[in-house]
Design an enzyme around this catalytic site. Sequence first.
Site, mmCIF file in Angstrom:
data_model
loop_
_atom_site.group_PDB
_atom_site.id
_atom_site.type_symbol
_atom_site.label_atom_id
_atom_site.label_comp_id
_atom_site.label_asym_id
_atom_site.label_seq_id
_atom_site.Cartn_x
_atom_site.Cartn_y
_atom_site.Cartn_z
ATOM 1 N N LYS A 1 41.030 37.454 47.980
ATOM 2 C CA LYS A 1 39.850 38.071 47.359
ATOM 3 C C LYS A 1 38.614 37.256 47.713
ATOM 4 C CE LYS A 1 38.395 39.829 42.761
ATOM 5 N NZ LYS A 1 38.729 39.865 41.321
ATOM 6 N N SER B 1 38.141 44.521 39.254
ATOM 7 C CA SER B 1 37.303 44.207 40.397
ATOM 8 C C SER B 1 38.091 43.918 41.661
ATOM 9 C CB SER B 1 36.451 42.976 40.071
ATOM 10 O OG SER B 1 37.289 41.824 39.951
ATOM 11 N N SER C 1 41.159 42.441 35.995
ATOM 12 C CA SER C 1 40.836 42.722 37.399
ATOM 13 C C SER C 1 41.980 42.575 38.384
ATOM 14 C CB SER C 1 39.680 41.829 37.861
ATOM 15 O OG SER C 1 38.496 42.232 37.235
#
Lengths: 498, 503
Positions: free
Chosen positions: B81, B156, B180
Amino acid sequence: MTNAIETVDYADVVARYEPVIGLETHIELGTNTKMFCGCATGFGAEPNTQVCPVCLGLPGALPVANRAAIEATIRIGLMLNCGIAQWCRFARKNYFYPDMPKNFQTSQYDEPLCEDGWVDVVVDGQTHRVEIERVHLEEDTGKSLHVGGATGRIHGATESLLDYNRAGIPLVEIVTKPITGTGAKAPEIARAYVTELRDIIRSLNVSDVRMEQGSMRCDVNTSLSKPGQEWGTRTETKNVNSLRSVERAVRFEMTRQAAVLDGGGTILQETRHFQEDSGTTAPGRSKETATDYRYFPEPDLAPMQPDPAWVKELKDNLPELPRLHRQRLQEAWGLSDFEMQSVVNAEAVDLIEATVAAGASSEAARKWWLGELSRTANEQDISLEELAITPGQVSQLQKMVDEGKLNDKLARQVIVGVLAGEGDPTEVATARGLEVVSDTGALEKAVEEAIEANPDVADKIRAGKHAAAGALIGSVMKATRGQADAKTVRELILTKLS
Amino acid sequence: MNEAITNKTAAELAEAIRSGEHSAREVTQAFLDRIDALDGTIGAFLHVNHAGALATADEVDRAREAGEELGPLAGVPIAVKDIFCTQDMPTTAASKILEGWVPPYDSTIVQRIRAAKMPILGKTNMDEFAMGSSTEYSAYQLTRNPWDTHRIPGGSGGGSSAAVAARLAPLATGTDTGGSIRQPGAVTGTFGAKPTYGGTSRYGLIAFSSSLDTPGPVSRNTLDGALLHEVMGGHDPRDSTSIDQPVPPVVEAARTGANGDLSGVTLGVVKEFASGDTQGAEEGVLAAYRAGVATLEKLGAKIVEVSCPNFLHALPTYYLIAPSECSSNLARYDGVRYGVRVGDDGERSLEEVMSTTREAGFGPEVKRRIMLGTYALSAGYVDQFYGQAQKVRTLITQDFQTAFAKVDALISPTTPFIAFEFGARTSDPYQMYLSDLYTIPTNLYGGPAVSVPCGLSEGMPVGLQVMGPTMGDEITYQVAAALESTQGTLLADTAPELTAEGK
């Protein structure tokens, strides 16, 4: 801003007003590494050479608290008779400052490490107890340099440069409770308190507490009120950087505020700056528009829980309070208050103590440190401690004098050699050939030569004018390059001419 | 494309590399090829690290040839990420304000991934600074849900979950502040775990909300997640909130769970989450979830109802604490030291340059939360908002503790609804915030939780959430693996084929 500031005569101020003062002192700790990372803390390094992602506040970097800094703070708190928190946290103080990398300062807010202490200060033989509100730990900011202008200030500068070497250095803040009941002595008490604090910190060996280098900085709060009335509005004079200025700042603020109040005006709650050259203060930003710091507990740091056993161990190993320590030494050395004060003022207490511990008498130790060595330090504009000579070497030097191997003049030359890094006094004396000439044959020869060269003087001495011997001694000393013992020379001259 | 490779799980790939069936280079190349072919459709990656990934793969191959013992995931590629600092790749947190920034250091998690010799395929898309539940708030690109490219991949961590769901990577890292990892896991049919807070290091993780942010694994199935969890986890002296204890044995727990026996395990159904009409959950989601619960019961788990009354206050509590912390954490983005600077024309003041930088650099959701947090912490309101939220946080923690005195784990749906279509909730922030309704209590508490696929609704994946006690991560893996053992992984059996054109 006009330069003319109305003031009232000091005696008149204290006749009609009662001052309340408060002091916030910041002390940079002398830890090897920064508060929240492993960066070095050396003074005077090239800009931005002592930085890492943590103290630069780079995205993702996290702080880890420095145990040595926590220990130093607890020891300071204990010396100031504070209670030590069993559980406390850091907080974030959110405000923008160009040289603060994260745009918040990791500090302590409602949960300080040490609280509710006191320290006694003595002014004119009277003891005043100054109460301590809190002692807490925080991180220092970086430093802005404004270049391109004439003054180095931001006005007129073409560029501002940032040096983050200082960012993250541990900073202890010591806050007093309001100090009342001081009357006319408020300025002296303020100074005595900061002096006492400096001595205490120094005795703990946790900071070099140099006001001129900024490792100790003081904010001075002052207000006036009429006796029996509520406290007046206070002003905060920031970053006062000498003991003398602390005293002057309080005194000036008292006379300025009295003038404002006498004129029917009101005191603005504001930050002021002390002007070293004029001894006056000038306004900074107004507290009424002060930043909302939006304090909240620092979520990146685990709470501090000092182990009570550890705190006890620290408490059991605190040094003697410097003031009591000095009293004890003064008695042992048999000094008057005035003599002791000159030792303190020369910052020679510890050096003399160590020299005595190494074997010298206190008189001799005091003579060297306050005499020749102080003079040299003054010439070089450094502190006594920074001189390249140790108490052990001074003691050795004195021993050579006591044994008759050196006279005072030779000893001073030996000191020059020691300070130049040529070794211990014995090594310097040998290498430079500075030992006293005790060879009687050589001395007798020099005396005879002196008598021959000065027949008039010799006649006077023969006629009983012994005082005239000085002139002959002088020429013998010259001939032996000062290495003769003056007393011996004198005896030789008188014997030969009697 | 070599689907014989990209269809394999991480555990299978690790074994294939260890046995010599495939070289690490072959494996890495297969995923890089698939990214090159299909990421135009998915949009999972912000940066692809071809050379770096292959270099690591070659190291693994050399080590294997030299007879060295390989770590459990050596040679298995991973996507990271874009919130984890990487010193050889840009790290932007999907924000314009950090466009092009290459950190001078690696985050601890990335260091551990490198030490495990896992080739890093690239950096995945996300909501800007991890604020959002659909990845629509990325400043750079949309990420599409591989199950239906008109729909969001969750947020997210939408990029990481979509990458795994589309088999562009066998594994990915995520961060879970309010859900997330789990919420995108649920809507893309992948496994995602939020470890115990402090069980995985935050050092080098771009902070959103420090007291909540938790790095964790994203994977095709529970065992893969556990393997990655053990690589990522463990004490880090550079993170003072890191727990100084060994990583819970989650791999062993996943293997135990795979036996499909949950006898002796008591699972609590949260009463306050069970009623669809009070929480606005979709009927299809609840049906799939109930089927999952029935399966767990069949496997021997005892199902009891427990009451956690304060869970209903979790959403507003979170939306005071997270923005408060973010308003402080994001104050450093001022255009002075790194990232972009806007408006520095020599005429504007420092404050004007800062404000023009932030105006241009921060997206709408980030600005919204900074404003919210600044307000919640401001003098005169801090007790009423931030302080009150901290008190409720304590009550939520007590609800968990009370529950764990009676049950081994709590279960709930992961999300109230399946992946929605793009734009469906961006105009109404509150509707977007509801996505994390079921996941947020765990973040406020700090315990572990996983999301594991439990079925489909309208052809889209639904996730079941298992929440455990602090440092009790094993139970969450065990229950998830047990559920998986009855139905296989959704991705293996049901996932749609992707084409380069997309839909």
